[in-house]
Structures are given as structure tokens and as C-alpha cells.
Design a protein around this motif. Structure first.
Motif, PDB file in Angstrom:
ATOM      1  N   PRO A 440       4.562 -36.524 -15.311  1.00  0.00           N
ATOM      2  CA  PRO A 440       5.995 -36.383 -15.033  1.00  0.00           C
ATOM      3  C   PRO A 440       6.333 -35.082 -14.305  1.00  0.00           C
ATOM      4  CG  PRO A 440       5.530 -36.123 -17.382  1.00  0.00           C
ATOM      5  CD  PRO A 440       4.248 -36.519 -16.736  1.00  0.00           C
ATOM      6  N   HIS A 441       7.413 -35.097 -13.580  1.00  0.00           N
ATOM      7  CA  HIS A 441       7.849 -33.919 -12.811  1.00  0.00           C
ATOM      8  C   HIS A 441       9.367 -33.855 -12.847  1.00  0.00           C
ATOM      9  CE1 HIS A 441       9.696 -36.049  -9.357  1.00  0.00           C
ATOM     10  NE2 HIS A 441       8.939 -37.034  -9.818  1.00  0.00           N
ATOM     11  N   ILE A 442       9.926 -32.811 -12.300  1.00  0.00           N
ATOM     12  CA  ILE A 442      11.377 -32.771 -12.092  1.00  0.00           C
ATOM     13  C   ILE A 442      11.644 -32.421 -10.629  1.00  0.00           C
ATOM     14  CG2 ILE A 442      13.553 -31.591 -12.663  1.00  0.00           C
ATOM     15  CD1 ILE A 442      12.429 -31.149 -15.481  1.00  0.00           C
ATOM     16  N   ARG A 443      12.309 -33.304  -9.950  1.00  0.00           N
ATOM     17  CA  ARG A 443      12.805 -33.125  -8.587  1.00  0.00           C
ATOM     18  C   ARG A 443      11.759 -32.854  -7.500  1.00  0.00           C
ATOM     19  NH1 ARG A 443      16.508 -29.859 -10.156  1.00  0.00           N
ATOM     20  NH2 ARG A 443      17.787 -31.307 -11.292  1.00  0.00           N
ATOM     21  N   LEU A 444      10.514 -33.211  -7.740  1.00  0.00           N
ATOM     22  CA  LEU A 444       9.526 -33.054  -6.664  1.00  0.00           C
ATOM     23  C   LEU A 444       9.836 -34.003  -5.509  1.00  0.00           C
ATOM     24  CD1 LEU A 444       6.006 -32.585  -8.319  1.00  0.00           C
ATOM     25  CD2 LEU A 444       7.481 -30.892  -7.271  1.00  0.00           C
ATOM     26  N   ASP A 445      10.491 -35.137  -5.820  1.00  0.00           N
ATOM     27  CA  ASP A 445      10.822 -36.082  -4.739  1.00  0.00           C
ATOM     28  C   ASP A 445      11.803 -35.453  -3.751  1.00  0.00           C
ATOM     29  OD1 ASP A 445      12.601 -36.148  -6.881  1.00  0.00           O
ATOM     30  OD2 ASP A 445      13.251 -38.196  -6.484  1.00  0.00           O
ATOM     31  N   GLN A 446      12.752 -34.657  -4.262  1.00  0.00           N
ATOM     32  CA  GLN A 446      13.702 -34.007  -3.353  1.00  0.00           C
ATOM     33  C   GLN A 446      12.987 -32.953  -2.503  1.00  0.00           C
ATOM     34  OE1 GLN A 446      17.329 -32.718  -5.246  1.00  0.00           O
ATOM     35  NE2 GLN A 446      17.568 -34.658  -6.299  1.00  0.00           N
ATOM     36  N   LEU A 447      12.069 -32.240  -3.149  1.00  0.00           N
ATOM     37  CA  LEU A 447      11.306 -31.228  -2.409  1.00  0.00           C
ATOM     38  C   LEU A 447      10.447 -31.911  -1.336  1.00  0.00           C
ATOM     39  CD1 LEU A 447      10.428 -28.248  -2.160  1.00  0.00           C
ATOM     40  CD2 LEU A 447       8.684 -28.704  -3.869  1.00  0.00           C
ATOM     41  N   LEU A 448       9.780 -33.010  -1.707  1.00  0.00           N
ATOM     42  CA  LEU A 448       8.932 -33.730  -0.744  1.00  0.00           C
ATOM     43  C   LEU A 448       9.763 -34.261   0.420  1.00  0.00           C
ATOM     44  CD1 LEU A 448       6.502 -35.718  -3.076  1.00  0.00           C
ATOM     45  CD2 LEU A 448       5.870 -33.982  -1.396  1.00  0.00           C
ATOM     46  N   GLU A 449      10.939 -34.788   0.105  1.00  0.00           N
ATOM     47  CA  GLU A 449      11.788 -35.316   1.171  1.00  0.00           C
ATOM     48  C   GLU A 449      12.169 -34.190   2.130  1.00  0.00           C
ATOM     49  OE1 GLU A 449      12.383 -38.332   1.997  1.00  0.00           O
ATOM     50  OE2 GLU A 449      13.789 -37.848   3.596  1.00  0.00           O
ATOM     51  N   TYR A 450      12.442 -33.006   1.577  1.00  0.00           N
ATOM     52  CA  TYR A 450      12.850 -31.887   2.425  1.00  0.00           C
ATOM     53  C   TYR A 450      11.703 -31.421   3.335  1.00  0.00           C
ATOM     54  CZ  TYR A 450      14.735 -27.481   4.001  1.00  0.00           C
ATOM     55  OH  TYR A 450      15.167 -26.449   4.797  1.00  0.00           O
ATOM     56  N   VAL A 451      10.497 -31.279   2.750  1.00  0.00           N
ATOM     57  CA  VAL A 451       9.408 -30.702   3.547  1.00  0.00           C
ATOM     58  C   VAL A 451       8.650 -31.740   4.389  1.00  0.00           C
ATOM     59  CG1 VAL A 451       9.063 -28.623   2.161  1.00  0.00           C
ATOM     60  CG2 VAL A 451       7.814 -30.685   1.564  1.00  0.00           C
ATOM     61  N   LEU A 452       8.768 -33.026   4.044  1.00  0.00           N
ATOM     62  CA  LEU A 452       8.005 -34.039   4.794  1.00  0.00           C
ATOM     63  C   LEU A 452       8.860 -35.124   5.415  1.00  0.00           C
ATOM     64  CD1 LEU A 452       5.058 -34.820   2.316  1.00  0.00           C
ATOM     65  CD2 LEU A 452       5.072 -33.198   4.217  1.00  0.00           C
ATOM     66  N   GLY A 453      10.045 -35.350   4.850  1.00  0.00           N
ATOM     67  CA  GLY A 453      10.855 -36.522   5.196  1.00  0.00           C
ATOM     68  C   GLY A 453      11.023 -36.733   6.697  1.00  0.00           C
ATOM     69  N   ASP A 454      11.323 -35.662   7.447  1.00  0.00           N
ATOM     70  CA  ASP A 454      11.588 -35.823   8.879  1.00  0.00           C
ATOM     71  C   ASP A 454      10.344 -36.235   9.656  1.00  0.00           C
ATOM     72  OD1 ASP A 454      10.604 -33.267   8.201  1.00  0.00           O
ATOM     73  OD2 ASP A 454      11.185 -32.467  10.140  1.00  0.00           O
ATOM     74  N   LYS A 455       9.157 -36.031   9.076  1.00  0.00           N
ATOM     75  CA  LYS A 455       7.923 -36.435   9.782  1.00  0.00           C
ATOM     76  C   LYS A 455       7.477 -37.831   9.378  1.00  0.00           C
ATOM     77  CE  LYS A 455       7.366 -32.287  11.527  1.00  0.00           C
ATOM     78  NZ  LYS A 455       7.560 -32.032  12.933  1.00  0.00           N
ATOM     79  N   LEU A 456       8.231 -38.458   8.500  1.00  0.00           N
ATOM     80  CA  LEU A 456       7.836 -39.787   7.998  1.00  0.00           C
ATOM     81  C   LEU A 456       8.865 -40.840   8.405  1.00  0.00           C
ATOM     82  CD1 LEU A 456       6.643 -38.712   4.424  1.00  0.00           C
ATOM     83  CD2 LEU A 456       5.181 -39.502   6.284  1.00  0.00           C
ATOM     84  N   LYS A 457       9.565 -40.584   9.525  1.00  0.00           N
ATOM     85  CA  LYS A 457      10.616 -41.523   9.932  1.00  0.00           C
ATOM     86  C   LYS A 457      10.064 -42.619  10.834  1.00  0.00           C
ATOM     87  CE  LYS A 457      14.711 -38.926   9.111  1.00  0.00           C
ATOM     88  NZ  LYS A 457      15.595 -37.916   9.553  1.00  0.00           N
TER      89      LYS A 457
END
Ligand code: GDP
Length: 457
Positions: A440-457
Motif C-alpha cells: 500500500p501507498h499514499i498518493r504515489l499515483d498523483q506523483l507518478l501522473e505528475y512526473v510521467l503522465g505527459d510522456k504517456l499520452k
């Protein structure tokens, strides 16, 4: 792999980087900030992404465009691999424990296979690959950047001023006496040995400073030497006395200092730092609150000092050393599982206030940045009791179940009255088994979206 294959591998890396299909994401922070836990958590979430409902804000997964992620051999053979498997073993053995903290640079490569969202790529290609290198390195090393602009004598003067502060002076007292005694007996033939012993004493002093939660410590490699453990490159120290340096020592100390600048600090920026595209900076804000006003102020100074490596605007030295490529910075307050969810926003706000000065520099340089509160590995469970209070359930050091009331978090720099009252946060231990993956984690998905999201479009 043959030399030719290796070359092909590296050439492919360069081409992919040019096509936006390769990110070098570096994670740093001072010792104990949570780098090992966070990188382990990120890997867990990526590798098990399609088997978990834990990533609501990671769009590529939410939009069902993620084929999968897998570990891949890195093309950088000079750096140790981040020990993900070892970390998971520690966290999930019969007697789970936290993994060994970061002591040196390490990296690990993940391939992310996904379906492009739109545009030409969406029509022509079925799938795309993003190569992600996660790099772990001690934040202490970034505190050495200012050394490049100071001569040995200027650096010594600066350190002499620091040594006057009460706590440092007390911790340095016995070392200062040794320097004084040895200086009176300095001789050409014994110089090497005398300096080696005094350098070792200086290192002990720095370690004691660290134990006392002092953070602005130079040289950074004396605190965390990495591969330089025991190397002669570390056999120097700032001249601490008002009397002149003995002739037998002066040339040697200045030479060792220059060597450190040229062969330790500069290469770190040129060999590693220069190639990072994105940077995550971890800060253990809760620990600093718990340690009290002095430590909190020291952490604030150290973080702002460390972040100078990311804004180039008025840093001609960095510009000369390398052409900047870091195009995004995430500032992250860690261990958010030690507080109640309704306080996460306060923790984020506090980190925002603590880093205001350096964030303004990033803003000025137009480097996008965002502040988060996360837990790389979440060890507590939140419960709301029938009387309305929120409690955290977890496991303590002795492997006993504990329940604590959710502690308070200030959303601004605490006042004198707040410091008098003090802050205390639970320190939970992991209690997982191998069946718990992804952990389990807390908010790693938001961090991942911020640092990787724009390269996964
Ligand atoms: P590093 O020195 O930056 O690599 O720090 P680590 O990742 O080794 O973390 C240092 C310690 O902080 C660990 O041993 C844990 O006690 C604690 N820690 C790190 N991450 C978390 C987290 O997400 N939640 C909790 N509760 N504790 C954490």
C-alpha cells in the motif's frame, strides 16, 4: 553482451531520449528522508499496476491504456542497480523490517508499454514504450555545490564561522584540541599521517553532528562517502584555527581540497546530474517537527541549499558545468501514513512554505514544480471511532499492534508557543507478507501522473 551490442543499446537510448521515450527520473533527499522506501513503492505500483485499484490518478492506467511495466537491464554499467528485490524481501519476510537506506548512487530501469491516447501515434502505432530510469542518490552530495565557488581558505573561513555556533563548538571541542596540539608539532615527514588522523577526527565530528540532527555538513562525501569510503581523496578538513596553517600542511590541505572539487564534486554533476530529466526531492517534514525548532530551521536551510542545484537562472556555475535538462521538479513530504488523511493538505502546505524561496527561483526559471505529501510504503490503517476521533493502527518496533490518536500537523511555520508544546509522530514498522504486493501507498499515483503522465499520452 558484446561491445557492439552495448554500443547499439546506448545508441538506442540516445535516440529514444530524443523521441521523448526515455526519462531519467532522479530521487533525492537527505538521509532518512525516505528515498529507498519511495523508489520501492513506485516500482511496486508500476510493476503491479494492472492488478491493483490503488492508482486512480494515474491516467494511463485509469484510461486502460497501460499494457504493463517490467524491469529491464540498464545500459549504465558503472552504477549499481537499485536493490528492489532486496527491499521487498526486507518488507515482507517473516520478521518484516525497513530496507537499508540509500548510501550511494544506484539506478533501475523500467519499461512501460502503453497505447498512445491520440494524434498520429494513436493511429499508426498500436503500442509505445517509455523507458524509465529511476536514480537514487544522497541529497547530502548536492550540499557540496557551493564548494566549487570557494577556495580552500574561503571555505575554511566559512566553516570557522559555523564552528562558533554553540552545539557545533561543543561537538568539535576535542577535535579542535587535537588540531592545536598536532599543529604545534607539525613536521614535513609526519605530515601525511598527521593530516590523515585529523581528517578522520573531522569525519567523526561530522557524524556526531548528524546524530545531533545537524544537516548543513560539508564535505557531503564525508557524511556519505559512497565508493570513496577510505579513499585518500577524503583526507582533508577545513582549517579551523585563527593561527596560520603550518607550512608543512598548507600545500597538502589546499591540494586535497582542489582534488575533491575537481575529481569528486564536478564529476558528480557532469557524470550523473547532467543527465537527469526530472527530479523528485523528498523531505521528512514530520521528523523535523518532532526534533524541534532548531532542527526544523536547519532542515529548511539545507533543503533550500540543496535545491539550488535545480535552478540555473542565477547560477552561472551550474550553467558552465552542464547544460541544464531538468524540466520538472516534485517536492515531496514523505511518511504521510503517520498522520490523518485530513491533515495531508496541511503537510503539503507546510512544505510549500518551507521551500518558498527556492520555489520562486524555479518559477523564475520556468521549471514546473509541484508539492506533494505521500507515503512510499503506507504502514498504518486509518479508523474513525464512533466518538468522531481519528486513530491510526499500526505495528511498533516490538511487532506489537498499536493504536494512536492522529497527531496534529501545522500548516505554517510553528510559533514559539507551538514549539513549546512540541510535536510527536508515530513510527510504524512494516507488517507485510509477500501476498500483500503491491504494497500500500499514499498518493504515489498523483506523483507518478505528475512526473510521467505527459510522456504517456
Ligand atoms: P533514505 O535514507 O532516504 O533512503 O530513507 P529510507 O527510505 O531508508 O527511510 C528511512 C526510514 O524512514 C525507514 O527506515 C522508515 O523507518 C521510515 N520511512 C521511510 N518511508 C516511509 C513511509 O512511507 N512510511 C513510514 N511510516 N515510514 C517510512
Amino acid at each position: 553482451m558484446s561491445r557492439f551490442q552495448k554500443l547499439q543499446h546506448q545508441t538506442r537510448d540516445v535516440i529514444h531520449r530524443g523521441f521523448d521515450r526515455h526519462i531519467r527520473l532522479a530521487v533525492t533527499g537527505l538521509s532518512g528522508a525516505g528515498k529507498t522506501a519511495l523508489i520501492t513503492g513506485i516500482l511496486e505500483q508500476l510493476l503491479y499496476a494492472n492488478e491493483t485499484q490503488q492508482l486512480p490518478y494515474f491516467k494511463v492506467k485509469q484510461q486502460q491504456r497501460l499494457n504493463g511495466c517490467r524491469l529491464h537491464t540498464s545500459s549504465n554499467w558503472q552504477v549499481s542497480r537499485f536493490d528492489y528485490e532486496g527491499a521487498i524481501d526486507c518488507l515482507t519476510t517473516d520478521v518484516p523490517r525497513w530496507p537499508q537506506s540509500t548510501r550511494d548512487v544506484s539506478e533501475i530501469r523500467v519499461e512501460i508499454k502503453y497505447k498512445p491516447h491520440r494524434g498520429l501515434a494513436g493511429r499508426v502505432l498500436d503500442t509505445r514504450k517509455l523507458t524509465l530510469d529511476l536514480i537514487d542518490y544522497p541529497g547530502e552530495w548536492l550540499l557540496d555545490l557551493p564548494l566549487l565557488q570557494l577556495s580552500y581558505d574561503e571555505w575554511s573561513q566559512q566553516q570557522q564561522r559555523l564552528l562558533k555556533a554553540e552545539l557545533r563548538h561543543k561537538l568539535a571541542e576535542s577535535w579542535l584540541t587535537k588540531v592545536q596540539t598536532a599543529a604545534n608539532a607539525a613536521s614535513e615527514d609526519k605530515a601525511e599521517q598527521q593530516l590523515r588522523e585529523l581528517a578522520s577526527g573531522y569525519r567523526t565530528f561530522l557524524r556526531q553532528c548528524r546524530e545531533q540532527k545537524l544537516l548543513l555538513l560539508q564535505p557531503g562525501r564525508m557524511v556519505l562517502p559512497g565508493e570513496l569510503e577510505g579513499a585518500p581523496a577524503l583526507e582533508f578538513f577545513p582549517w579551523p584555527l585563527s593561527q596560520a596553517i603550518p607550512d608543512a600542511w598548507a600545500k597538502r590541505l589546499r591540494e586535497k581540497y582542489r582534488y575533491y572539487q575537481q575529481h569528486v564534486v564536478t564529476p558528480f554533476y557532469q557524470k550523473y546530474f547532467k543527465h537527469f530529466n526530472r527530479q523528485v526531492v523528498l523531505v521528512d517534514v514530520l521528523q523535523a517537527l518532532q526534533n524541534g525548532e532548531h532542527h526544523f530551521a536547519e532542515l529548511q536551510l539545507a533543503i533550500n541549499e540543496l535545491m539550488k542545484s535545480f535552478s540555473y537562472g542565477n547560477n552561472s556555475l551550474l550553467k558552465r558545468l552542464m547544460s541544464p535538462v531538468i524540466d520538472k521538479v516534485a517536492l515531496v513530504a514523505t511518511k504521510a501514513d503517520s498522520i490523518a488523511p485530513q491533515d495531508h493538505q496541511k503537510l503539503t502546505e507546510l512544505l510549500r512554505v518551507m521551500t518558498q524561496k527556492q520555489r520562486q527561483e524555479l518559477q523564475f526559471d520556468q521549471i514546473p514544480h509541484q508539492v506533494f505529501s505521500v507515503a512510499g510504503i503506507a504502514t498504518s490503517q486509518i479508523k474513525k471511532l464512533s466518538n468522531g476521533t481519528t486513530v491510526l493502527d499500526g505495528i511498533n518496533e516490538n511487532r506489537e499492534f498499536v493504536r494512536v490518536g492522529a497527531p496534529e500537523v501545522p500548516n505554517a511555520i510553528p510559533t514559539a508557543a507551538d514549539w513549546q508544546q512540541g510535536y510527536i509522530y508515530p513510527q510504524f514498522y512494516p507488517g507485510f507478507t509477500a501476498q500483500n504486493s503491491p504494497l500500500p501507498h499514499i498518493r504515489l499515483d498523483q506523483l507518478l501522473e505528475y512526473v510521467l503522465g505527459d510522456k504517456l499520452k
